[in-house]
Design an enzyme around this catalytic site. Structure first.
Site, PDB file in Angstrom:
ATOM      1  N   HIS A 201      34.723  42.028  46.709  1.00  0.00           N
ATOM      2  CA  HIS A 201      35.614  43.201  46.809  1.00  0.00           C
ATOM      3  C   HIS A 201      34.934  44.536  46.518  1.00  0.00           C
ATOM      4  O   HIS A 201      35.571  45.585  46.565  1.00  0.00           O
ATOM      5  CB  HIS A 201      36.809  43.038  45.872  1.00  0.00           C
ATOM      6  CG  HIS A 201      36.439  43.235  44.416  1.00  0.00           C
ATOM      7  ND1 HIS A 201      35.760  42.283  43.705  1.00  0.00           N
ATOM      8  CD2 HIS A 201      36.628  44.272  43.584  1.00  0.00           C
ATOM      9  CE1 HIS A 201      35.565  42.735  42.478  1.00  0.00           C
ATOM     10  NE2 HIS A 201      36.066  43.945  42.379  1.00  0.00           N
TER      11      HIS A 201
HETATM   12  N1  UDP Z   1      40.047  37.014  38.576  1.00  0.00           N
HETATM   13  C1  UDP Z   1      41.311  36.412  38.617  1.00  0.00           C
HETATM   14  N2  UDP Z   1      41.817  36.017  39.820  1.00  0.00           N
HETATM   15  C2  UDP Z   1      41.137  36.165  40.991  1.00  0.00           C
HETATM   16  C3  UDP Z   1      39.850  36.773  40.959  1.00  0.00           C
HETATM   17  C4  UDP Z   1      39.342  37.197  39.743  1.00  0.00           C
HETATM   18  O1  UDP Z   1      41.936  36.248  37.578  1.00  0.00           O
HETATM   19  O2  UDP Z   1      41.662  35.770  42.055  1.00  0.00           O
HETATM   20  C5  UDP Z   1      39.513  37.481  37.293  1.00  0.00           C
HETATM   21  C6  UDP Z   1      38.118  37.004  36.933  1.00  0.00           C
HETATM   22  O3  UDP Z   1      38.164  35.786  36.225  1.00  0.00           O
HETATM   23  C7  UDP Z   1      37.574  38.146  36.085  1.00  0.00           C
HETATM   24  C8  UDP Z   1      38.263  39.349  36.636  1.00  0.00           C
HETATM   25  O4  UDP Z   1      39.391  38.884  37.376  1.00  0.00           O
HETATM   26  O5  UDP Z   1      37.939  38.029  34.738  1.00  0.00           O
HETATM   27  C9  UDP Z   1      37.311  40.100  37.507  1.00  0.00           C
HETATM   28  O6  UDP Z   1      37.972  41.055  38.201  1.00  0.00           O
HETATM   29  P1  UDP Z   1      37.315  41.804  39.411  1.00  0.00           P
HETATM   30  O7  UDP Z   1      36.338  40.909  40.078  1.00  0.00           O
HETATM   31  O8  UDP Z   1      38.445  42.353  40.204  1.00  0.00           O
HETATM   32  O9  UDP Z   1      36.624  43.046  38.712  1.00  0.00           O
HETATM   33  P2  UDP Z   1      35.172  43.329  38.136  1.00  0.00           P
HETATM   34  O10 UDP Z   1      34.923  42.380  37.018  1.00  0.00           O
HETATM   35  O11 UDP Z   1      34.211  43.191  39.273  1.00  0.00           O
HETATM   36  O12 UDP Z   1      35.265  44.739  37.663  1.00  0.00           O
END
Ligand code: UDP
Length: 358
Positions: A201
């Site tokens: 994403h």
């Molecule tokens: N996550 C979730 N459901 C999903 C995809 C990700 O609960 O379908 C959780 C994942 O375990 C992690 C967090 O969302 O804790 C990560 O979010 P994201 O990838 O949107 O953001 P980033 O960490 O890249 O800022």
């Protein structure tokens, strides 16, 4: 003591859960949701699964250009901060809501704490790198998850007080592992280790049509692997805009599903043979769960996961990704660089010692 947390996106909500549980023991804790993520699967499900009380304020700032979104958040936060005399504002991670909360707290002369401070990918093209760097420079209390994060902050001559508190995910994952009753494997008719989990994403991957085409090409080449793809609304919208969604849907080895709640997602991660992702949080969670992680980025703010052998950076390079899926055998490291799982308790103590009397 009056403390306010500003959150707006999935990774913010997850970090808020343990902090809320400990902070409410010492303070009146107000929760503001900016509205950045508003879909049920990216917002409400996390509050209900992780037992976070529903936000006291919902600013309802939805999808906009980043500047407009941040401006609208600041505008609405300013009203709330003027009416309430908060002693401390807490922001989490590196989202637009993190930055908006940090700027408003600074301009309202409210002390600011940053949870997950000091992470750097050293890639200024990443919007998240800008968000976290500015937030750190505005913060009074910098809660760094690792030694490396502390070093990054020292290098930048940060003015606030830095503490190595360990990473909040350690305690979140431990708790979820014990209580998780997810039935997602049965629901999707999956066996443990028979599939690869994919998430993508980041703007650098989704907003460029050529990169979406590269992803599709790579998935096609991995036709003997079952791939489960919980799709982020941003990715879905770019695929639709480029008329590419059908191309992925046509691939027999790829199953697109809605984004999942935390309990189902951790269960799906834990049982996957490998994870392909561009997420920040998922890289360190994969490390904690000892699942090999292939990161489709050129750099990472969680460099230790690469150094300790659990994570491989491939960029969005089909050959490297395919090779990693087929041949890469990671090292199963027990390295505890993310701390001892007492982060929320440590943060509560630091806040209490510094602000008691308010
Ligand atoms: N996550 C979730 N459901 C999903 C995809 C990700 O609960 O379908 C959780 C994942 O375990 C992690 C967090 O969302 O804790 C990560 O979010 P994201 O990838 O949107 O953001 P980033 O960490 O890249 O800022």
């Amino acid at each position: 003591m009056k403390i306010v947390s500003i959150v707006g996106a999935r990774p913010n909500f997850i970090k808020l859960a343990p902090i809320h549980s400990s902070i409410r023991e010492i303070a009146e804790h107000t929760i503001i949701h900016t509205g950045q993520h508003y879909d049920y699967n990216l917002f409400k499900i996390f509050f209900s699964e992780l037992s976070i009380p529903f936000p006291d304020y919902d600013l309802e700032v939805g999808s906009e250009t980043a500047s407009r979104q941040i401006a609208q958040m600041i505008d609405k936060l300013d009203d709330i901060f003027t009416k309430n005399k908060f002693d401390l504002a807490i922001v989490y991670g590196d989202t637009n809501s993190t930055l908006a909360g940090a700027i408003t707290a600074n301009k309202s002369e409210i002390k600011l704490a940053h949870v997950e401070s000091g992470l750097r990918s050293f890639d200024k093209n990443m919007p998240e790198e800008i968000n976290r760097t500015i937030t750190d420079h505005l913060s009074d209390f910098l809660f760094a998850p690792t030694d490396n994060a502390v070093i990054n902050l020292k290098r930048e001559n940060i003015g606030g007080k830095t503490y190595n508190t360990g990473d909040i995910s350690v305690e979140i994952i431990e708790k979820v592992k014990i209580h998780n009753k997810s039935k997602i494997l049965e629901k999707l008719d999956l066996q443990s280790l028979e599939y690869i989990l994919l998430t993508m994403h980041r703007a650098e991957n989704t907003n460029i049509t050529e990169n979406l085409l590269t992803l599709i090409y790579t998935l096609e080449k991995l036709k003997e692997y079952k791939i489960i793809f919980p799709i982020h609304p941003r990715t879905l919208s770019f695929l639709k805009k480029n008329s590419l969604l059908e191309k992925i849907e046509e691939l027999p080895n790829v199953q697109i599903i809605d984004p999942l709640g935390y309990l189902d997602f951790i269960c799906l991660m834990k049982n996957s043979s490998k994870i392909i992702t561009d997420s920040g949080g998922i890289q360190k969670e994969a490390f904690l769960l000892k699942v090999p992680c292939i990161t489709i980025r050129k750099n990472t703010e969680w460099i230790e996961t690469v150094e300790y052998g659990g994570n491989l950076l491939t960029g969005l390079d089909p050959d490297k990704i395919i090779h990693a899926v087929k041949n890469w055998i990671p090292i199963k490291s027990n390295e505890k660089f993310l701390g001892n799982g007492k982060t929320s308790e440590t943060i509560k103590e630091i806040i209490y010692q510094n602000l008691k009397g308010n």
